[in-house]
Design a protein around this motif. Structure first.
Motif, short mmCIF file in Angstrom:
data_model
loop_
_atom_site.label_atom_id
_atom_site.label_comp_id
_atom_site.label_asym_id
_atom_site.label_seq_id
_atom_site.Cartn_x
_atom_site.Cartn_y
_atom_site.Cartn_z
N LEU A 147 -6.54 12.95 1.87
CA LEU A 147 -7.95 12.72 2.17
C LEU A 147 -8.82 13.79 1.52
CD1 LEU A 147 -10.27 11.31 3.62
CD2 LEU A 147 -9.71 12.61 5.68
N ALA A 148 -8.38 15.03 1.60
CA ALA A 148 -9.13 16.13 0.99
C ALA A 148 -9.29 15.92 -0.51
CB ALA A 148 -8.42 17.46 1.27
N GLU A 149 -8.19 15.56 -1.16
CA GLU A 149 -8.22 15.33 -2.60
C GLU A 149 -9.14 14.17 -2.97
OE1 GLU A 149 -4.67 15.31 -5.69
OE2 GLU A 149 -4.82 13.36 -4.70
N LYS A 150 -9.09 13.12 -2.16
CA LYS A 150 -9.88 11.93 -2.44
C LYS A 150 -11.37 12.18 -2.24
CE LYS A 150 -10.18 7.01 -1.23
NZ LYS A 150 -9.62 5.93 -0.37
N TRP A 151 -11.72 12.92 -1.18
CA TRP A 151 -13.14 13.08 -0.85
C TRP A 151 -13.81 14.24 -1.57
CZ3 TRP A 151 -15.88 16.38 3.01
CH2 TRP A 151 -17.22 15.98 3.16
N ALA A 152 -13.05 15.23 -2.00
CA ALA A 152 -13.63 16.45 -2.57
C ALA A 152 -14.68 16.19 -3.66
CB ALA A 152 -12.52 17.36 -3.10
N PRO A 153 -14.40 15.39 -4.69
CA PRO A 153 -15.43 15.16 -5.72
C PRO A 153 -16.70 14.54 -5.16
CG PRO A 153 -13.28 14.43 -6.47
CD PRO A 153 -13.14 14.70 -5.01
N GLU A 154 -16.54 13.61 -4.22
CA GLU A 154 -17.70 12.96 -3.61
C GLU A 154 -18.48 13.95 -2.75
OE1 GLU A 154 -20.46 10.08 -2.55
OE2 GLU A 154 -18.92 10.01 -4.10
N ALA A 155 -17.76 14.84 -2.06
CA ALA A 155 -18.42 15.86 -1.23
C ALA A 155 -19.28 16.77 -2.09
CB ALA A 155 -17.37 16.68 -0.48
N VAL A 156 -18.75 17.19 -3.22
CA VAL A 156 -19.49 18.06 -4.13
C VAL A 156 -20.71 17.33 -4.70
CG1 VAL A 156 -19.38 19.22 -6.37
CG2 VAL A 156 -17.50 19.49 -4.74
N GLN A 157 -20.50 16.10 -5.13
CA GLN A 157 -21.60 15.33 -5.72
C GLN A 157 -22.71 15.09 -4.69
OE1 GLN A 157 -20.37 11.56 -7.34
NE2 GLN A 157 -22.41 10.99 -8.00
N THR A 158 -22.32 14.71 -3.48
CA THR A 158 -23.31 14.44 -2.43
C THR A 158 -24.07 15.70 -2.06
OG1 THR A 158 -21.92 12.67 -1.52
CG2 THR A 158 -23.63 13.58 -0.08
N ALA A 159 -23.36 16.81 -1.95
CA ALA A 159 -24.01 18.08 -1.61
C ALA A 159 -25.03 18.48 -2.67
CB ALA A 159 -22.96 19.17 -1.45
N ASN A 160 -24.64 18.41 -3.92
CA ASN A 160 -25.55 18.77 -5.01
C ASN A 160 -26.78 17.88 -5.04
OD1 ASN A 160 -24.31 21.02 -6.27
ND2 ASN A 160 -22.82 19.69 -7.27
N LYS A 161 -26.57 16.60 -4.87
CA LYS A 161 -27.68 15.65 -4.88
C LYS A 161 -28.63 15.87 -3.71
CE LYS A 161 -28.67 10.67 -4.93
NZ LYS A 161 -28.06 9.31 -4.92
N SER A 162 -28.06 16.04 -2.53
CA SER A 162 -28.87 16.18 -1.32
C SER A 162 -29.66 17.48 -1.32
CB SER A 162 -27.97 16.13 -0.08
OG SER A 162 -27.32 14.88 0.02
N LEU A 163 -29.07 18.53 -1.86
CA LEU A 163 -29.76 19.82 -1.91
C LEU A 163 -30.88 19.85 -2.93
CD1 LEU A 163 -26.63 22.15 -1.60
CD2 LEU A 163 -28.56 22.06 0.01
N SER A 164 -30.90 18.88 -3.82
CA SER A 164 -31.92 18.82 -4.87
C SER A 164 -33.12 17.97 -4.49
CB SER A 164 -31.31 18.27 -6.17
OG SER A 164 -30.26 19.11 -6.62
N VAL A 165 -33.02 17.26 -3.36
CA VAL A 165 -34.11 16.39 -2.92
C VAL A 165 -35.23 17.21 -2.30
CG1 VAL A 165 -34.74 14.53 -1.35
CG2 VAL A 165 -32.56 14.45 -2.54
N ASP A 166 -36.46 16.93 -2.71
CA ASP A 166 -37.62 17.63 -2.15
C ASP A 166 -38.04 16.92 -0.87
OD1 ASP A 166 -39.70 19.38 -1.83
OD2 ASP A 166 -41.05 18.31 -3.20
N ILE A 167 -37.95 17.63 0.25
CA ILE A 167 -38.24 17.04 1.55
C ILE A 167 -39.52 17.62 2.12
CG2 ILE A 167 -37.43 16.80 3.94
CD1 ILE A 167 -34.58 16.93 2.89
N ASP A 168 -40.41 16.76 2.58
CA ASP A 168 -41.64 17.20 3.22
C ASP A 168 -41.39 17.41 4.71
OD1 ASP A 168 -43.17 17.04 0.89
OD2 ASP A 168 -43.51 14.89 1.18
N MET A 169 -41.77 18.57 5.21
CA MET A 169 -41.60 18.87 6.62
C MET A 169 -42.80 18.38 7.43
SD MET A 169 -40.00 22.70 6.78
CE MET A 169 -41.46 23.38 5.98
N VAL A 170 -42.51 17.71 8.55
CA VAL A 170 -43.59 17.28 9.44
C VAL A 170 -44.03 18.47 10.29
CG1 VAL A 170 -44.21 15.73 11.33
CG2 VAL A 170 -42.71 14.92 9.49
#
Length: 285
Positions: free
Chosen positions: A140-163
């Motif tokens: 499971l670790a081997e299978k998810w690792a690339p997706e975890a990295v990709q998701t983290a990088n993408k999500s951290l790059s999103v500009d979020i407006d705080m309410v």
């Protein structure tokens, strides 16, 4: 940014070195972000197996969320923005993990109750028969690792407006424990049962991690045990007494939070105030 996962055996090799799923994924992500944090990674050991082998959220999620929080702190000068991004990124990480594993919970994924001697024995026997490299957790670790990295990088790059400025239960615990600002951001994704999902209490996990982090700093050549961890057991015992053994955030709070604003309002109105103070109390250990 360089992607360090260069071959299919890399994640498994890292898993063998780190020994626990929680530490492995914090190490993997921190390595990807090019900011290793050895003490903080080792301190995650008790969250493996779904928090002290209790079968709740997989340690891979706790480790990834912590590393995402660390990177968010580095990317955003504003503490409130860093926390907001961390919580949202943790939510995205959970969605990604669910697509690969089918569940967030360790017990559901591995099919065994690791709190029982029989369950642990069956799990270890199956792992031995299959070989560690072909074990369910390693695969499971081997299978998810690339997706975890990709998701983290993408999500951290999103500009979020705080309410509004966020207030998170896990971060509030660390504030009362006199934690550094970076640490306060790092655990913010734990809040509301990890990414506001309503599962096992993130404030509890934050308290355990912080106590282990302090221990790691005092013991730089050792790793905190993930079996029979006396400090973590004391924290859990205190937590169980306070919550009448309710472990899920949604059960403790009586609601499941719609979003970060909803969670912020709950905490600002005094929700979980006593539990947060109790978990932060140094007299537990």
């Amino acid at each position: 940014m360089k992607l360090f996962i260069t071959n299919q055996n890399d994640t498994k090799e890292l898993f063998r070195k780190c020994e626990t799923c929680s530490r492995t994924f914090a190490c993997l992500l921190n390595r990807e972000f090019e900011h290793p944090k050895e003490n903080e990674e080792r301190a995650l050991n008790p969250l493996a197996g779904g928090i002290m082998n209790r079968g709740h959220q997989c340690g891979m999620l706790w480790g990834t969320a912590l590393a995402v929080g660390a990177e968010s702190f580095r990317k955003h000068k504003d503490l409130n923005k860093a926390i907001t991004v961390t919580v949202k990124a943790t939510q995205d990480i959970i969605v990604s993990f669910l697509k690969t594993s089918g569940s967030t919970n360790c017990k559901d994924i591995i099919g065994y109750d690791l709190t029982s001697i029989l369950g642990m024995a069956k799990f270890m026997l199956k792992t031995t028969i299959r070989g560690m490299d072909n074990s369910l957790c390693f695969n499971l670790a081997e299978k998810w690792a690339p997706e975890a990295v990709q998701t983290a990088n993408k999500s951290l790059s999103v500009d979020i407006d705080m309410v509004e400025p966020p207030v998170c239960c896990a971060s509030e615990v660390l504030k009362q424990m006199d934690a550094r600002e970076e640490e306060i951001v790092m655990v913010s994704g734990f809040s509301g049962g990890l990414g506001l999902s309503g599962n096992a209490c993130g404030a509890l996990s934050a308290a355990i991690w912080k106590r282990m982090l302090d221990w790691c700093r005092d013991n730089p050549t050792k790793s905190p045990p993930f079996f029979n961890n006396k400090t973590a057991k004391k924290i859990l015992k205190t937590f169980n007494t306070a919550t009448n053994k309710k472990m899920l955030c949604s059960d403790i709070c009586g609601i499941k939070f719609k979003d970060l604003e909803d969670h912020t309002e709950y905490i600002k109105q005094g929700g979980c105030k006593k539990l947060i103070s109790l978990l932060a109390n140094k007299d537990i250990v």
